[in-house]
Scaffold this active site. Structure first.
Site, PDB file in Angstrom:
ATOM      1  N   LEU A   1       0.846  -1.194   0.000  1.00 26.31           N
ATOM      2  CA  LEU A   1       0.000   0.000   0.000  1.00 26.31           C
ATOM      3  C   LEU A   1       0.880   1.243   0.000  1.00 26.31           C
ATOM      4  CD1 LEU A   1      -3.050   0.935   0.565  1.00 26.31           C
ATOM      5  CD2 LEU A   1      -2.346   1.053   2.948  1.00 26.31           C
ATOM      6  N   CYS A   2       0.629   2.156  -0.937  1.00 32.77           N
ATOM      7  CA  CYS A   2       1.274   3.470  -0.921  1.00 32.77           C
ATOM      8  C   CYS A   2       0.154   4.509  -0.900  1.00 32.77           C
ATOM      9  CB  CYS A   2       2.217   3.652  -2.121  1.00 32.77           C
ATOM     10  SG  CYS A   2       1.398   3.784  -3.718  1.00 32.77           S
ATOM     11  N   GLN A   3       0.440   5.746  -1.173  1.00 28.32           N
ATOM     12  CA  GLN A   3      -0.598   6.772  -1.077  1.00 28.32           C
ATOM     13  C   GLN A   3      -1.628   6.672  -2.201  1.00 28.32           C
ATOM     14  OE1 GLN A   3      -1.123   8.694   1.540  1.00 28.32           O
ATOM     15  NE2 GLN A   3      -2.928   9.619   0.630  1.00 28.32           N
TER      16      GLN A   3
END
Length: 166
Positions: free
Chosen positions: A104-106
């Site tokens: 998960l990233c932004q």
């Protein structure tokens, strides 16, 4: 009629890329062809079924936007070292190559590159979240935060302030 192009660009042409190089859009597209990407709801179900949800955002970004409860924070710059079962710097969770890892990233770009890198070291079940944390939050899935920025506290005046001395 005036041209819509930037006049400075006419004098500074873009550099010619070296032979064999690829632009980031090509690299991202190639990485995503190897991933079975999950939308936020699918990622949440995978996490609840035992997949590791790994948040690769920097600490400042997690503080500013919030986190997913139970996610494992492993910043991008050390991700491969922490998940390579061959590496002495691996996390205790990195016990094998069939480990389901959901990155998960932004917004879901860096996570695609990171998940592809995990696949390159053998974690064939690594994937990422389409739209990243922003999409997770919009989907109404569990989040913590964001942590409000620390502000200087305003101290109350002393209890004797404004009173006449006796």
């Amino acid at each position: 009629m005036m041209s819509q192009t930037d006049p400075a660009a006419a004098h500074c042409p873009a550099p010619v890329p070296p032979p064999g190089s690829r632009g980031i859009d090509e690299i991202l597209a190639a990485a995503r062809t190897r991933l079975d990407r999950l939308d936020p709801e699918q990622a949440h179900l995978a996490y609840r079924a035992g997949a590791l949800l790994v948040d690769i955002r920097p600490a400042a970004q997690r503080a500013a936007h919030g986190t997913v409860p139970g996610s494992l924070a492993v910043e991008r710059n050390v991700l491969e070292w922490r998940f390579d079962p061959r590496c002495p710097a691996r996390l205790p969770q990195a016990v094998g190559y069939d480990l389901p890892v959901v990155v998960l990233c932004q917004e879901g770009y860096t996570s695609s590159l990171a998940a592809a890198a995990l696949q390159e070291i053998g974690l064939f079940r690594a994937t990422d979240v389409i739209g990243g944390f922003a999409a997770w939050r919009i989907a109404g899935l569990p989040v913590l935060g964001p942590t409000p920025p620390s502000r200087p506290t305003i101290l109350a005046p002393p209890a004797t302030a404004g009173r006449a001395s006796r």
